[in-house]
Enzyme design. Structure first.
Site, mmCIF file in Angstrom:
data_model
loop_
_atom_site.group_PDB
_atom_site.id
_atom_site.type_symbol
_atom_site.label_atom_id
_atom_site.label_comp_id
_atom_site.label_asym_id
_atom_site.label_seq_id
_atom_site.Cartn_x
_atom_site.Cartn_y
_atom_site.Cartn_z
ATOM 1 N N GLU A 1 111.527 89.441 -61.802
ATOM 2 C CA GLU A 1 111.475 88.324 -62.745
ATOM 3 C C GLU A 1 112.331 87.161 -62.238
ATOM 4 O O GLU A 1 111.927 85.997 -62.311
ATOM 5 C CB GLU A 1 111.988 88.753 -64.126
ATOM 6 C CG GLU A 1 111.237 89.911 -64.735
ATOM 7 C CD GLU A 1 111.845 91.280 -64.449
ATOM 8 O OE1 GLU A 1 111.736 92.156 -65.322
ATOM 9 O OE2 GLU A 1 112.427 91.474 -63.356
ATOM 10 N N CYS B 1 115.016 93.736 -67.954
ATOM 11 C CA CYS B 1 116.364 94.064 -68.417
ATOM 12 C C CYS B 1 116.875 92.874 -69.245
ATOM 13 O O CYS B 1 116.262 91.798 -69.261
ATOM 14 C CB CYS B 1 117.284 94.329 -67.230
ATOM 15 S SG CYS B 1 117.699 92.847 -66.264
ATOM 16 N N CYS C 1 117.494 89.602 -67.222
ATOM 17 C CA CYS C 1 116.251 88.863 -66.977
ATOM 18 C C CYS C 1 115.700 88.262 -68.271
ATOM 19 O O CYS C 1 115.143 87.166 -68.257
ATOM 20 C CB CYS C 1 115.217 89.764 -66.321
ATOM 21 S SG CYS C 1 115.616 90.147 -64.596
#
Length: 166
Positions: free
Chosen positions: A96, A122, A125
């Site tokens: 990402e 996560c 991100c």
């Protein structure tokens, strides 16, 4: 003229649309992008899309010019760091992050876009995705970070799991 006569008699049938959905199409592309990763644990791919057009892609890898994980080894393994802990101790950037950096590097706005990613982002991100203006995230496989769900819910970013559920 033959063309004019032909066009008068053309019948357009309603499409049966046997093609896969746009979400499934872009998820497949994210999987292909993930294949470029040299991570020894989890190969992740991301695609940023707007108006059914690909804006940027990314996969998890170290910064440009730094040795890849299959060349230098995994610092997390060497230090015994379990998955999901101390994410900052890693040679690689997340897919990402790389997709967002690619868009930034080439001056591409991600405002209002959708990100397709092989794994649920996560929370680190998630923060970047929110501030990049991405409004929808579609992922294939889960990732155990409840803070991601909290951020997306509070900030109005739609999160769609691999099974199509929100």
């Amino acid at each position: 003229m033959e063309l004019e006569e032909y066009l008068k008699n053309v019948t357009i049938k309603p499409s049966e649309n046997k093609r896969e959905s746009w979400d499934d199409y872009f998820k497949k592309i994210a999987k292909i992008i993930a294949e470029r990763s040299t991570c020894t644990h989890r190969k992740v791919g991301a695609v940023i899309v707007k108006n059914k057009r690909i804006l940027a892609t990314g996969y998890n890898q170290p910064p440009s010019g730094f040795p890849h994980c299959d060349e230098i080894g995994c610092i997390r393994d060497d230090l015994g760091i379990p998955s999901g802990k101390n994410q900052e101790v890693c040679y690689g950037l997340h897919a990402e992050q790389n997709a967002l950096m690619q868009a930034a590097k080439f001056g591409i706005s991600t405002e209002g876009a959708t990100m397709y990613v092989t794994h649920k982002p996560c929370s680190v991100c998630a923060r970047l995705i929110i501030n990049a203006g991405i409004k929808r995230v579609v992922y294939i496989e889960g990732y155990p970070d409840p803070l991601t769900d909290f951020f997306f819910k509070q900030c109005g970013t739609e999160l769609v799991g691999g099974d199509g559920e929100k």
